[in-house]
Enzyme design. Structure first.
Site, PDB file in Angstrom:
ATOM      1  N   SER A  15       0.885  -1.265  -0.047  1.00 26.16           N
ATOM      2  CA  SER A  15      -0.002  -0.116   0.134  1.00 26.16           C
ATOM      3  C   SER A  15       0.741   1.267   0.024  1.00 26.16           C
ATOM      4  O   SER A  15       0.407   2.301   0.364  1.00 26.16           O
ATOM      5  CB  SER A  15      -1.014  -0.085   1.208  1.00 26.16           C
ATOM      6  OG  SER A  15      -0.481  -0.325   2.271  1.00 26.16           O
ATOM      7  N   GLY A  20      -3.474   0.073  -3.732  1.00 21.19           N
ATOM      8  CA  GLY A  20      -3.056  -0.037  -2.158  1.00 21.19           C
ATOM      9  C   GLY A  20      -3.079   1.180  -1.925  1.00 21.19           C
ATOM     10  O   GLY A  20      -3.707   1.300  -0.650  1.00 21.19           O
ATOM     11  N   SER A 141      -8.946  -9.268 -10.053  1.00 26.94           N
ATOM     12  CA  SER A 141      -8.747  -8.621 -11.367  1.00 26.94           C
ATOM     13  C   SER A 141      -9.785  -9.307 -12.349  1.00 26.94           C
ATOM     14  O   SER A 141     -10.366 -10.371 -12.236  1.00 26.94           O
ATOM     15  CB  SER A 141      -7.334  -8.734 -12.047  1.00 26.94           C
ATOM     16  OG  SER A 141      -7.345  -8.238 -13.264  1.00 26.94           O
ATOM     17  N   TYR A 154      -0.675 -14.917 -14.487  1.00 26.59           N
ATOM     18  CA  TYR A 154      -1.363 -13.922 -13.529  1.00 26.59           C
ATOM     19  C   TYR A 154      -2.821 -14.372 -13.262  1.00 26.59           C
ATOM     20  O   TYR A 154      -3.288 -14.257 -12.534  1.00 26.59           O
ATOM     21  CB  TYR A 154      -0.941 -12.701 -14.255  1.00 26.59           C
ATOM     22  CG  TYR A 154      -1.837 -11.606 -13.619  1.00 26.59           C
ATOM     23  CD1 TYR A 154      -1.509 -10.967 -12.489  1.00 26.59           C
ATOM     24  CD2 TYR A 154      -2.811 -10.885 -14.343  1.00 26.59           C
ATOM     25  CE1 TYR A 154      -2.200 -10.254 -11.825  1.00 26.59           C
ATOM     26  CE2 TYR A 154      -3.656  -9.676 -13.759  1.00 26.59           C
ATOM     27  CZ  TYR A 154      -3.285  -9.574 -12.703  1.00 26.59           C
ATOM     28  OH  TYR A 154      -3.880  -8.364 -11.931  1.00 26.59           O
TER      29      TYR A 154
END
Length: 263
Positions: A15, A20, A141, A154
């Site tokens: 983050s 983030g 995602s 991914y």
């Protein structure tokens, strides 16, 4: 809607920048005590000081750890023994031809994108269930539903996050603990900027223009026809972490601009 997270302790992994960072800022602005995380202590400290300045005294701390390892996760647990809100944002991405992706790369993606969240959730959810309140969010995602041919490794890791969140939500059935995944589409994050930095420097084109062009060419099903901002992703996450989202659990919430062509 007034989202008040006063008194809630929240950890947002990875983050110090990008999505983030925006999530951490949104939670802190809503009153949460926020713990930032990154791999390098000096970067984490700089991010903590920046957020404190921007939010004028917000309760923000930091913990440096590499969450792709069990040792790194244990370091976070030792430093932060209890949480009300866990946002599993740590992740890596990058295009690579499937036939060139070796076992070590698959393992690196799985450890970073999946096992970091497994380990943190395994520990922190137990306390949440005992207190009968908690929020766990996985930043997945749209690639977890719409696997990209140039980033299969991914996409698979992001699909695993969606499945993990759904299973954990069922584990928490009947409690005040919710678990969800949030699915961003193409986002103008620091990671995206780094991925297209050479093009930006070579062509002199802005990152936003490159992002919008990417969406139109590579994610042609996008309804908004542009790249999203990190703040747009964070808005959904802050809501999901709020008391108002108590009936939202076990779902994959898309903030993809309509890229995934389903209702």
């Amino acid at each position: 809607m007034n989202i008040d997270l006063s008194g809630k302790n929240a950890l947002v992994t990875a983050s110090t920048a990008g999505i983030g960072w925006s999530i951490a800022a949104g939670l802190a602005a809503s009153g949460a005590n926020v713990i930032l995380n990154g791999r390098k202590p000096e970067v984490v400290q700089a991010a903590v000081e920046k957020l404190r300045r921007e939010l004028h005294g917000a309760n923000v701390e930091g913990v440096a750890a590499d969450l792709s390892t069990a040792k790194g996760v244990q370091g976070v647990i030792d430093a932060v023994p209890s949480l009300d809100i866990l946002v599993n944002n740590a992740g890596i991405f990058g295009p690579e031809p499937f036939f060139d992706v070796d076992d070590a790369t698959w393992e690196r993606y799985f450890q970073t994108n999946v096992m970091s969240g497994v380990r943190l959730s395994r520990y922190y959810m137990q306390g949440m269930l005992q207190r009968n309140w908690g929020r766990v969010v996985f930043i997945s995602s749209e690639s977890g539903l719409n696997i990209p041919a140039d980033m299969i490794h991914y996409g698979v890791s992001k699909t695993a996050q969606i499945a993990l969140a759904n299973g954990l939500a069922k584990l928490a059935a009947g409690s005040g603990v919710t678990v969800n995944s949030v699915l961003p589409g193409p986002t103008l994050s620091d990671g995206f900027r780094e991925m297209v930095r050479e093009q930006h420097e070579r062509e002199g084109t802005s990152y936003e223009e490159i992002g919008n062009d990417f969406v139109r060419k590579e994610r042609a099903t996008s309804i908004i026809q542009r790249i999203s901002s990190t703040e747009e992703i964070a808005n959904m996450v802050v809501y999901v972490c709020s008391p108002q989202a108590s009936a939202t659990t076990g779902v994959a919430l898309r903030v993809d601009g309509g890229v995934v062509n389903t209702w």
